[in-house]
Design an enzyme around this catalytic site. Structure first.
Site, mmCIF file in Angstrom:
data_model
loop_
_atom_site.group_PDB
_atom_site.id
_atom_site.type_symbol
_atom_site.label_atom_id
_atom_site.label_comp_id
_atom_site.label_asym_id
_atom_site.label_seq_id
_atom_site.Cartn_x
_atom_site.Cartn_y
_atom_site.Cartn_z
ATOM 1 N N SER A 90 0.855 -1.186 0.000
ATOM 2 C CA SER A 90 0.000 0.000 0.000
ATOM 3 C C SER A 90 0.885 1.228 0.000
ATOM 4 O O SER A 90 1.829 1.314 0.803
ATOM 5 C CB SER A 90 -0.879 0.004 1.257
ATOM 6 O OG SER A 90 -1.428 1.286 1.463
ATOM 7 N N SER A 92 0.015 4.624 0.648
ATOM 8 C CA SER A 92 -0.181 5.513 1.803
ATOM 9 C C SER A 92 0.284 4.829 3.089
ATOM 10 O O SER A 92 0.901 5.469 3.953
ATOM 11 C CB SER A 92 -1.649 5.933 1.922
ATOM 12 O OG SER A 92 -2.498 4.815 2.073
#
Ligand SMILES: O=C(O)[C@H]1NCC[C@@H]1O
Length: 342
Positions: A90, A92
């Protein structure tokens, strides 16, 4: 006070998207690799429910568990817990994890640049952080190898007719639709419609197209729908709006690092992005991630790219989650008023 658990969390966000980090109180899950450990967390659900469900969590929350790295080159490892998925990578969340590791002093910071290697469930990611006055100000993540899977595929979505979509992998799996063709200008007040439509499109893609990662047969679904804005060529490089619908129906507040990587793979496959180009993705709240292609690579039988993304993260607080033994909801609860846009 009494508690059968004490989970220490440093909370953070990256360009608006929450990515809390568990820094203590949870023993490493079983497994010989970080991927196997992440599958155990996904199957078991106990930790996911405890930190993601109400009353401690909510659909907006992502939580990362720090675990001892397995790879000799890694400085730290993390398992990502998103509302419905426990993904390979991921953007973020990796920025939140890097920010917490450096800003809280878990890993040593060197100014003006600190380089660390993180082990995500999907593989190693190299991180370069620009640091000043004890703060990691911008995090550059060399993401997992990314690739375009299908270009211009036809997808039937009930009530919408036949859509033309691309599918791609950027550390997680995407069905990508043209936001403008669907009538979206990628404005904040479109968030609810993007969330509910995006989930329908993702579900249709899972039913009709199916996703296959050539090197990870266990990741075989689409996680997200990216509503991709038109690419503009500006003096600073390429720029495009991006809104990602996350299951069970919320929009990423950040521009989504995995989506930016997937989009760069698609633009590269179409010959529309070159290694010297920079692509800035802009979220619904106006935050940005910047991306570039640092190399090309084969991912199994497919041509792919090595993407680099960058963005900023900030610590927002410190929490200790407790569980009183008399609490009737040790794994919390979710209700459809907030868990899923409709
Ligand atoms: O930036 C990203 O890639 C992510 N943000 C939340 C959901 C995705 O994993």
């Amino acid at each position: 006070m009494r508690s059968t658990k004490t989970i220490h969390v440093i909370s953070a966000h990256a360009e608006g998207e929450v990515g809390d980090v568990i820094v203590g109180g949870v023993a490493p899950p079983p497994g010989d690799t970080i991927w196997e450990q992440s599958r155990w967390i996904a199957r078991d659900q106990t930790l996911r429910n405890f930190v993601l469900n109400e009353p401690r969590g909510g659909v907006f929350r992502h939580v990362n568990l720090l675990v001892p790295p397995k790879h000799p080159e890694a400085d730290a490892a993390f398992i990502i817990m998103e509302p419905e998925d426990t993904p390979p990578m991921s953007g973020s969340n990796s920025i939140c994890v890097s920010t917490v590791l450096l800003d809280s002093g878990i890993l040593p910071m060197t100014e003006p640049v600190t380089e660390i290697t993180l082990e995500a469930p999907g593989g190693l990611v190299r991180v370069r952080a620009e640091c000043r006055n004890g703060k990691a100000e911008r995090i550059f993540v060399q993401n997992l190898p990314s690739f375009a899977e299908r270009l211009d595929a036809k997808l039937e979505v009930e009530g919408l007719g036949t859509l033309t979509v691309d599918t791609a992998y950027g550390g997680d799996s995407f069905v990508i639709v043209d936001a403008a063709a669907m009538g979206f200008g990628l404005k904040p007040d479109e968030a609810h419609d993007i969330a509910s439509l995006g989930v329908r499109i993702t579900n249709a893609a899972n039913a009709q197209l199916g996703f296959r990662h050539p090197e990870n047969p266990e990741w075989r679904h689409f996680s997200f729908c990216l509503f991709a804005g038109p690419v503009e060529r500006t003096a600073e490089g390429l720029r495009a709006g991006a809104a990602v619908a996350i299951q069970p129906g919320k929009v990423d507040r950040s521009p989504t690092g995995t989506a930016l990587s997937a989009r760069m793979a698609v633009l590269h496959a179409r010959g529309e992005m070159r290694p010297e180009d920079r692509l800035t993705a802009v979220s619904l709240i106006g935050s940005t991630f910047s991306g570039r292609i640092v190399g090309t690579i084969r991912v199994g039988d497919r041509p792919g790219i090595l993407p680099e993304i960058s963005g900023r993260g900030w610590i927002t607080g410190i929490h200790q989650h407790l569980l009183d033994p008399s609490d009737p909801w040790p794994e919390g609860y979710r209700l459809t008023d907030t868990w899923g846009a409709r």
